[in-house]
Design an enzyme around this catalytic site. Structure first.
Site, mmCIF file in Angstrom:
data_model
loop_
_atom_site.group_PDB
_atom_site.id
_atom_site.type_symbol
_atom_site.label_atom_id
_atom_site.label_comp_id
_atom_site.label_asym_id
_atom_site.label_seq_id
_atom_site.Cartn_x
_atom_site.Cartn_y
_atom_site.Cartn_z
ATOM 1 N N SER A 125 0.886 -1.201 -0.364
ATOM 2 C CA SER A 125 0.296 -0.225 -0.178
ATOM 3 C C SER A 125 1.126 1.135 0.106
ATOM 4 C CB SER A 125 -0.843 0.382 1.521
ATOM 5 O OG SER A 125 -1.638 0.884 1.135
ATOM 6 N N LYS B 85 -11.419 -0.692 0.030
ATOM 7 C CA LYS B 85 -12.191 1.086 -0.173
ATOM 8 C C LYS B 85 -11.320 1.117 -1.039
ATOM 9 C CE LYS B 85 -7.274 1.709 2.369
ATOM 10 N NZ LYS B 85 -7.533 0.703 3.182
HETATM 11 C C1 VG1 Z 1 -3.581 1.242 8.799
HETATM 12 C C2 VG1 Z 1 -4.635 2.046 8.804
HETATM 13 C C3 VG1 Z 1 -5.826 1.477 8.269
HETATM 14 C C4 VG1 Z 1 -5.909 0.779 6.166
HETATM 15 C C5 VG1 Z 1 -4.764 0.076 7.407
HETATM 16 C C6 VG1 Z 1 -4.043 -0.679 5.450
HETATM 17 O O1 VG1 Z 1 -3.791 0.626 9.876
HETATM 18 O O2 VG1 Z 1 -4.380 3.143 9.716
HETATM 19 O O3 VG1 Z 1 -7.137 2.267 7.962
HETATM 20 O O4 VG1 Z 1 -7.096 0.100 6.773
HETATM 21 O O5 VG1 Z 1 -3.358 1.082 7.393
HETATM 22 O O6 VG1 Z 1 -4.509 0.121 4.127
HETATM 23 P P1 VG1 Z 1 -2.504 0.957 10.397
HETATM 24 O O7 VG1 Z 1 -2.937 -0.367 11.419
HETATM 25 O O8 VG1 Z 1 -1.156 1.153 10.544
HETATM 26 O O9 VG1 Z 1 -3.313 2.054 11.772
HETATM 27 V V1 VG1 Z 1 -3.381 0.130 3.740
HETATM 28 O O10 VG1 Z 1 -4.153 1.368 2.093
HETATM 29 O O11 VG1 Z 1 -3.221 -1.145 3.232
HETATM 30 O O12 VG1 Z 1 -3.827 -0.905 2.393
HETATM 31 CO CO CO Z 2 -4.057 1.355 0.162
#
Ligand code: VG1
Ligand code: CO
Length: 547
Positions: A115, A380
Site C-alpha cells: 500500500s 476501499k
Molecule cells: C492503516 C490504517 C487503516 C488501513 C490500513 C490499510 O492500518 O490505519 O485504517 O485499513 O492501514 O490501508 P494501521 O494498522 O497501520 O493503522 V492500506 O491503504 O493498506 O491498504
Molecule cells: Co492502500
C-alpha cells in the site's frame, strides 16, 4: 499437458503473521530463500476446493512484484488452480482486483502490495489474500494461515519458465490457463455504471474548472489516465505522476498532507488555476480530496458522501446503512441519525466491513486513514471516492470547500486529527499500551490535563453477522463533552512500532468552525500525553506525521 508437481522441502520462518492488511515486510526479508513460497503455500494449504478454480493475481507494481508473480503462478499451477487472471505487467490495484474477483466469480485473489509504504529494494513488500467475495480474508482465515506458516515443511511448484506478462492474451502452465487481462477495463466499467459520467464530463470540460489527480507514481496512474482523461475527457495533463514506478519515484505513495504536499501546495496557490485536487496511494484504495486551499478530512469526506448519496445514480435509492472504523470521527454517525439508518463501528482494517456489505447492512464504509468505499466491491476504492466527489461537484455546482463548510453548518463539525509517532522501539510502545490499559479502570471520573474523563475502555467488536469477536482493538478515552482520544499501534509498519493517537472534538457552534484544527485540539493533545505518558516513555515531544 500435465506437469510434475515438485515438492521443495522447507522450514518455518518466524513472524509471518498478517497485520491490518496482509503480510508486510522489508523487501530484504521477502527475498530470503523460501520466505515468499512458505507464505503462499500456507495460504494454499488453508484453502480447500480450489482445484480447477480461478485465482486473480496482481499488484501495485512495486519492486519485487515481477519476481513474486512468476513464483506464485508456478505455485498456483501446483496447487491445482484451473486458471489465473493476472493483470498486464502484473498490475492490479486493490479495488480493481476486488472488482475482477467478483465479476469473474473467482475463488479468490492474491494482491501484492504494501500500500502506502515505501517501495524499492530497501523498501517494503506485501502480500494479501482476498476471498471469493472480493474482500480481504477475515481474521479466522489469516490466523489459520499464520498457524500453517509455523508448521510448514514443504512448498509445491512446477518446473516452468517465466510467462511474458507485457501483453494481454493467454498462456498456460501445464493444465493451468494464464489469462493476462487489461488491469483497468473491468474496474472502469464498474465505476462507469455507478456515476453520472456525462455530468462529470461536463464539469471537467468547463473552462473555470481545473482538476489535478496525483497518482504518486503508483498503481492508479493507468486507471486515472483511462477514466479521467479517457472516458471523461479531462484535458491531458490532469493526471500527474501517472506511470507506476517500482520505487514510486522515491516517495511514500501515501496521500496525506505530508507526502502529497506538492498537490496541497498547488491547490493553495491561486496562480495554479486549480479548483479541485485528488490523490491515491500505492495500491489505489485510498484517496485524498483537496479543494482550493482546503484539505478535506477523510472522516468528513465519508460524512459528506453519505449526506449527498441522493445525487449519485447508484445510491439515489437510499443507503442500507453506513460503517466506519472505530478511530474514524463520528461525523458520519450524525448523518446516519438524520437519515434514520444504522451506523456500524468496526475495528481498523477493511476486512471487518466485508460481512456488513455481504449481508446488505451497509452501503458506504470508511476509515479516517483516507479510505472510503461501497458495496460495489469489497475493498476501499480511491478512484471511486474521487468520482463520487466529482459527481457531487457537478450536480451541486459549488467548490469542495463550500460543500464541506455547509455540511458543518448543518451537522456541526467533528474537528479531527491523527498524530503518528513512528519508529518507536517496540518494547517502549508495548509498555506504553500495557500501562495505559492497566490505568483504564481508574480513568472514568478523573481529571486529566484539566479535562473530565467520562469513560475509558479497550475497544472490542462483535461482528453482528457471524458473531465473531475481536478484542484489544484500541484504547478509547471519552470526555464528558463527547470529545475522544484513541490510542492504538499500527499493524502495517515494518520497522519498530508506530503509535497512532486519534483526536476528536465536536464543535456545534458555527462561529468556531474556522478555528485551525490543531489549535482546537490542543487541550486533547495535552491530555493524550498526560494519560499515556508518551514523552516520558518514548522520549518524543511531537508526532512525526500529523494528518
Ligand atoms: C492503516 C490504517 C487503516 C488501513 C490500513 C490499510 O492500518 O490505519 O485504517 O485499513 O492501514 O490501508 P494501521 O494498522 O497501520 O493503522 V492500506 O491503504 O493498506 O491498504
Ligand atoms: Co492502500
Amino acid at each position: 499437458m500435465s506437469m510434475k508437481v515438485i515438492s521443495v522441502p522447507s522450514t518455518p520462518y518466524a513472524g509471518q503473521k498478517p497485520g491490518t492488511s496482509g503480510l508486510r515486510k522489508k523487501v530484504t526479508v521477502f527475498r530470503q530463500a523460501r520466505y515468499l513460497e512458505n507464505f503462499v503455500q500456507a495460504i494454499f494449504d488453508t484453502l480447500s476446493g480450489q482445484q480447477g478454480q480461478t485465482l486473480v493475481l496482481g499488484g501495485d507494481g512495486r519492486y519485487y512484484n515481477d519476481v513474486a508473480i512468476q513464483t506464485i503462478l508456478r505455485m498456483a499451477a501446483a496447487a491445482g488452480f484451473g486458471r489465473v487472471l493476472v493483470g498486464r505487467d502484473g498490475i492490479l490495484s486493490t479495488p480493481a482486483a476486488s472488482a475482477v474477483i467478483r465479476k469473474w466469480q473467482a475463488f479468490g485473489g492474491i494482491i501484492l502490495s504494501a500500500s502506502h509504504n515505501e517501495g524499492g529494494p530497501a523498501g517494503d513488500f506485501g502480500i494479501k489474500y482476498n476471498l471469493g467475495n472480493g474482500g480481504p480474508a477475515n481474521e479466522a482465515f489469516t490466523d489459520a494461515v499464520y498457524r500453517r506458516t509455523q508448521e510448514i515443511s514443504a512448498y509445491y511448484t512446477v518446473d516452468s519458465s517465466d510467462i511474458d506478462l507485457s501483453r494481454t492474451g493467454e498462456a498456460s502452465i501445464g493444465e493451468m490457463l494464464v489469462c493476462i487481462i487489461d488491469p483497468v477495463a473491468d474496474h472502469a466499467e464498474l465505476l462507469e455504471s455507478l456515476f453520472d459520467f456525462d455530468r462529470i464530463a461536463g464539469l471537467l470540460a468547463r473552462p473555470d474548472f481545473r482538476m489535478r489527480f496525483d497518482a504518486m507514481h503508483a498503481v492508479t496512474g493507468p486507471y486515472a489516465h483511462a477514466i479521467l482523461e479517457g472516458r471523461l475527457g479531462a484535458p491531458a495533463g490532469t493526471v500527474v505522476n501517472g506511470t507506476p514506478l517500482p520505487d514510486f519515484g522515491g516517495g511514500h505513495p501515501d496521500p496525506n498532507p505530508v507526502w502529497a504536499a506538492e498537490l496541497v501546495n498547488a491547490l493553495a496557490d491561486s496562480r495554479s488555476g486549480l479548483s479541485f485536487g485528488a490523490a491515491s496511494d500505492g495500491d489505489g484504495d485510498r484517496n485524498m480530496i483537496v479543494g482550493r486551499n482546503f484539505v478535506v478530512s477523510p472522516s468528513d469526506s465519508l460524512a459528506v458522501l453519505a449526506a449527498n448519496h441522493a445525487l449519485i445514480p447508484a445510491y439515489a435509492g437510499g443507503l442500507a446503512g453506513v460503517a466506519r472504523s472505530m478511530p474514524t470521527s463520528c461525523a458520519v454517525d450524525r448523518v446516519a441519525r438524520e437519515l434514520g439508518i444504522a451506523c456500524y463501528e468496526t475495528p481498523t482494517g477493511w476486512k471487518y466491513f466485508g460481512s456488513l456489505l455481504d449481508a446488505g447492512l451497509a452501503t458506504l464504509c470508511g476509515e479516517e486513514s483516507a479510505g472510503t468505499g461501497s458495496n460495489h466491491v469489497r475493498e476501499k476504492d480511491g478512484l471511486w471516492a474521487v468520482l463520487y466527489w466529482l459527481n457531487i461537484l457537478a450536480v451541486r455546482d459549488m467548490p469542495a470547500d463550500v460543500i464541506v463548510r455547509e455540511h458543518w453548518q448543518r451537522f456541526g463539525r467533528n474537528v479531527y486529527s491523527r498524530h503518528d509517532y513512528e519508529g518507536i522501539e517496540t518494547a517502549k510502545a508495548d509498555r506504553l499500551m500495557d500501562e495505559l490499559r492497566a490505568r483504564l479502570p481508574q480513568l472514568p471520573g478523573s481529571l486529566s490535563n484539566g479535562l473530565p474523563i467520562a469513560a475509558a475502555d479497550d475497544f472490542a467488536y462483535v461482528d453482528p453477522v457471524d458473531g465473531s469477536r475481536s478484542e484489544r482493538q484500541g484504547v478509547r478515552i471519552l470526555l464528558e463533552d463527547g470529545s475522544r482520544v484513541v490510542f492504538r499501534l499500527s499493524g502495517t509498519g515494518t520497522e519498530g512500532a508506530t503509535l497512532r493517537v486519534y483526536l476528536e472534538r465536536f464543535v456545534a457552534d458555527a462561529s468556531q468552525h474556522e478555528v485551525p484544527t490543531q489549535e482546537a485540539l490542543a487541550p486533547l493533545v495535552g491530555l493524550a500525553d498526560a494519560v499515556a505518558q508518551i514523552t516520558v516513555i518514548t522520549g518524543r515531544t511531537c508526532p512525526d506525521v500529523i494528518s
